[in-house]
Scaffold this active site. Structure first.
Site, short mmCIF file in Angstrom:
data_model
loop_
_atom_site.label_atom_id
_atom_site.label_comp_id
_atom_site.label_asym_id
_atom_site.label_seq_id
_atom_site.Cartn_x
_atom_site.Cartn_y
_atom_site.Cartn_z
N CYS A 167 0.88 -1.18 0.00
CA CYS A 167 0.00 0.00 0.00
C CYS A 167 0.91 1.22 0.00
CB CYS A 167 -0.85 0.03 1.27
SG CYS A 167 -1.80 -1.45 1.51
N ARG A 201 1.72 1.46 -5.99
CA ARG A 201 1.95 0.47 -4.92
C ARG A 201 0.67 -0.26 -4.54
NH1 ARG A 201 6.58 1.22 -2.03
NH2 ARG A 201 5.68 0.17 -0.26
N TRP A 230 -3.75 -1.87 -1.31
CA TRP A 230 -3.76 -3.14 -2.06
C TRP A 230 -4.21 -4.16 -1.03
CZ3 TRP A 230 -1.75 -8.08 -2.25
CH2 TRP A 230 -1.86 -8.73 -3.47
N ASN A 289 0.50 0.09 6.24
CA ASN A 289 0.97 -0.76 5.13
C ASN A 289 1.65 -1.95 5.77
OD1 ASN A 289 1.98 -1.89 2.81
ND2 ASN A 289 3.78 -0.56 2.75
N GLY A 290 1.12 -3.15 5.52
CA GLY A 290 1.73 -4.36 6.11
C GLY A 290 0.65 -5.32 6.57
N GLU A 323 10.89 -14.25 -19.18
CA GLU A 323 10.61 -12.83 -18.90
C GLU A 323 9.61 -12.28 -19.92
OE1 GLU A 323 10.82 -10.96 -16.55
OE2 GLU A 323 10.63 -8.95 -17.38
N LYS A 354 5.95 -10.68 -18.96
CA LYS A 354 5.55 -9.34 -19.41
C LYS A 354 4.19 -9.41 -20.10
CE LYS A 354 7.60 -7.21 -17.44
NZ LYS A 354 8.40 -7.95 -16.58
N GLU A 369 1.27 -10.39 -17.63
CA GLU A 369 0.92 -9.50 -16.51
C GLU A 369 0.32 -8.18 -16.97
OE1 GLU A 369 3.92 -7.93 -13.86
OE2 GLU A 369 5.44 -8.09 -15.40
N HIS A 420 8.69 -32.22 -25.24
CA HIS A 420 8.29 -33.04 -24.08
C HIS A 420 6.92 -32.63 -23.56
CE1 HIS A 420 12.31 -34.74 -23.95
NE2 HIS A 420 12.78 -33.52 -24.15
N LYS A 451 3.29 -2.81 -7.42
CA LYS A 451 4.71 -2.72 -7.79
C LYS A 451 5.60 -3.40 -6.78
CE LYS A 451 8.17 -1.42 -10.26
NZ LYS A 451 8.42 -2.15 -11.52
#
Ligand code: AGP
Length: 611
Positions: free
Chosen positions: A2, A27, A73, A99-100, A484, A488, A491, A507, A606
């Protein structure tokens, strides 16, 4: 996870707070709220983005020079008006933003419910402010002491700011496991989760440490530990510039940060390579040079994109320094009982320097006696202040939730580290190092050239914005690049994408190939080129659509692929730095054309400071 902002001073608090929340919205952005002392303690909060909160209060005359704000968040309690911060005590005289995660909140809540406390939300945060209220009423201590007692009893992570209707000229801030920065002005103080809301007002900041409480008045700042010992704060001078935080004319922060990569890689190299002398210098770890000569094993711990960078590091360090490397998801490592010795070096990679899983993995490795290096982008973040030594990536603030320039900066640092360790262990001839470093020094220009394919990439992206699945394939150090690229795409465009070693396709994943499945290959001219060609033919034989990242001038792959994107030829060691660029652009354009929120993708934040 947050964003928190606070202010006490001589200016109107509301404009400072709301602008600060906008800077921190990356955030977390599922609800937002503010508290102001304007003749009395007033709280305004709602689900939605900061802009929704602004609309909510736009007709109110918000005054007062003390206040705080929060963008959330969700961790406990779904995103909703009632679960948004700030939260208040039962008598509404106290209010808090947080925040936490308070891990023992349920036990505390039970006790408080038994005493008649009534809660309006499902959050752990509301429990904490009721706990402070309860301590004050039961023991008669003042607010400062009640907060200190409460924090001694909670388990978990917090960055909190508390205001009181009875003490309007006091703001109390505290942190443990979540970040908090205090900006020091002239008879005014700013509080925030990171420096971005502060830098336009003052460059003098204090990074509050774990278990510290700041008692802030307009002309006095007192910092104590939760054991009540006075702490002498150290004031850092920020080297952040305001324009670095703006979009600089780009439509999204992500695109701006993709285009910043020639500069950010140059900044990462600056002062660390001497090509003519064949020398690498990493000041942040120089007192461990001797240790690096004898280290038995390197364990890299990270999450997400940073974990992909770690995989590239594995190829480079084993190839050049000949030291065994293991790359671990921090979230898995921390819950296993890994075998670690003093002869191990653990490297934690984290853009934000605040990722909870990575922090916890560091603590575990430390307890077991390993030396810990950090590779981080945020100066003064929790991880760099927890590790024994480290190397900053100097990529500058990365605001887009999807990591781009931080990834190539991490890979740059890992490339330097591979050569540095090889240098310490005498595993690389000076002449070879001159050759490698000369080529590495050219990489920013090659990245600049790779960016010139942007329009071509946008055209290609348009051909598969309707697809639901996508495969990314590469070999060697291009395999992590494939991972990667897949991350990208998924997300920010919400298309399901998977990265695989190209050889692994036979396979199982080859069963997925049909004319609807785009397959992106990294097929640059290096040691595994011929084998990748075979893999491309296997996909074409099953009518798959092939997009290939190829070396400039390649004609063979051009014959067989549906689309090719050329990048400048470079030494195999540096391909990840250049091949990643078109994959970032491909994902960016696909997401934009799909109407996705590129800088703030759904469900993401983030910095993942919760488990
Ligand atoms: C990358 O685009 C994602 N935003 C995410 O995977 C990120 O890399 C991960 O959460 C790790 O974050 P950190 O580097 O700040 O520790």
């Amino acid at each position: 996870m947050c964003g928190i902002v606070g202010y006490i001073g001589h200016r109107d608090a509301y404009p400072i707070i709301i602008k600060g929340l906008q800077r921190l919205e990356y955030r977390g952005y599922d609800s937002a709220g503010i508290a102001l002392f304007d003749k009395d303690l007033k709280v305004y909060k709602k689900a939605g983005k900061v802009s929704d909160l602004e609309n909510f209060v736009k007709d109110l005359k918000l005054e007062g020079s003390v206040g705080m704000g929060h963008t959330r968040w969700a961790t406990h309690g779904a995103p909703s008006d009632r679960n948004s911060h700030p939260h208040s005590s039962g008598d509404r005289k106290l209010t808090i933003i947080h925040n936490g995660i308070i891990e023992n909140y349920a036990t505390i809540k039970e006790t408080l419910l038994a005493k008649g406390h009534v809660f309006k939300s499902d959050t752990d945060t509301e429990v904490l402010i009721h706990f402070v209220e309860d301590i004050q009423k039961e023991t008669g201590v003042d607010l400062r002491e009640a907060v200190r007692i409460a924090l001694n009893k909670v388990i978990g992570a917090y960055a909190i700011v508390i205001m009181s209707a009875d003490e309007p000229d006091l703001v109390i801030a505290a942190r443990k496991g979540s970040p908090m920065v205090i900006g020091v002005g002239q008879k005014e103080y700013f509080i925030a989760s990171d420096a971005t809301p502060i830098v336009e007002y003052t460059k003098n900041v204090i990074y509050l440490n774990d278990n510290e409480i700041a008692y802030i008045e307009r002309d006095n700042l007192l910092i104590k530990n939760i054991d009540n010992t006075v702490q002498i704060p150290y004031i850092h001078e920020l080297d952040l510039k305001l324009e670095m935080l703006e979009k600089g004319g780009y439509e999204h922060f992500m695109l701006k940060e993709i285009y910043e990569q020639p500069r950010s890689i140059r900044d990462c190299l600056r002062g660390r390579i001497y090509p003519q002398e064949g020398k690498v210098q990493l000041g942040g770890i120089k007192e461990y040079a001797e240790k690096l000569k004898n280290v038995d094993r390197i364990i890299i711990i990270a999450c997400g994109t940073s974990w992909h960078a770690g995989l590239v590091g594995e190829y480079l360090i084993e190839e050049y320094a000949r030291v065994p490397v293991e790359v671990e998801y921090a979230s898995e490592f921390r819950y296993r009982n890994p075998i670690i010795s003093e002869r191990d070096l653990v490297i934690a990679i984290s853009q934000s320097g605040e990722t909870a899983d990575t922090m916890a993995a560091i603590e575990l490795a430390k307890e077991k006696g390993a030396t810990i290096f950090g590779i981080c982008n945020v100066v003064g973040a929790s991880i760099p202040r927890t590790t024994h030594a480290g190397v900053y990536t100097h990529a500058g603030p990365e605001i887009g939730v999807a990591s781009t320039k931080a990834f190539t900066a991490q890979v740059t640092v890992l490339t330097l580290l591979a050569f540095y360790i090889a240098q310490q262990r005498g595993m690389i001839a000076q002449s070879k190092l001159v050759e490698y470093l000369t080529e590495l020094n050219e990489i920013p220009e090659l990245v600049e050239r790779a960016l010139k394919s942007n329009d071509r990439i946008k055209e290609i992206a348009a051909t598969f914005i309707k697809t639901n699945n996508c495969l990314f394939l590469g070999r060697g150090s291009s395999f992590p690049v494939a991972l990667e690229g897949a991350l990208k795409l998924k997300e920010i465009s919400y298309i399901h994408a998977e990265g695989y070693p190209a050889a692994e396709m036979k396979h199982g994943p080859i069963a997925l190939i049909d004319e609807a499945m785009p397959v992106i290959f990294i097929a640059t001219k290096n040691s595994s080129y011929e084998k990748v060609i075979s893999n491309i033919q296997e996909v074409k034989a099953r009518k798959g659509r092939v997009i290939a990242i190829v070396s400039e001038g390649d004609v063979d792959v051009k014959e067989m692929a549906d689309y090719v994107i050329e990048i400048p030829q470079t030494h195999e060691a540096f391909v990840p730095l250049v091949a990643t660029i078109p994959l970032q652009l491909l994902s960016y354009h696909t997401a934009v054309m799909r109407g996705c929120n590129v800088d703030q993708p759904r469900n993401l934040a983030k910095s993942v400071t919760v488990e």
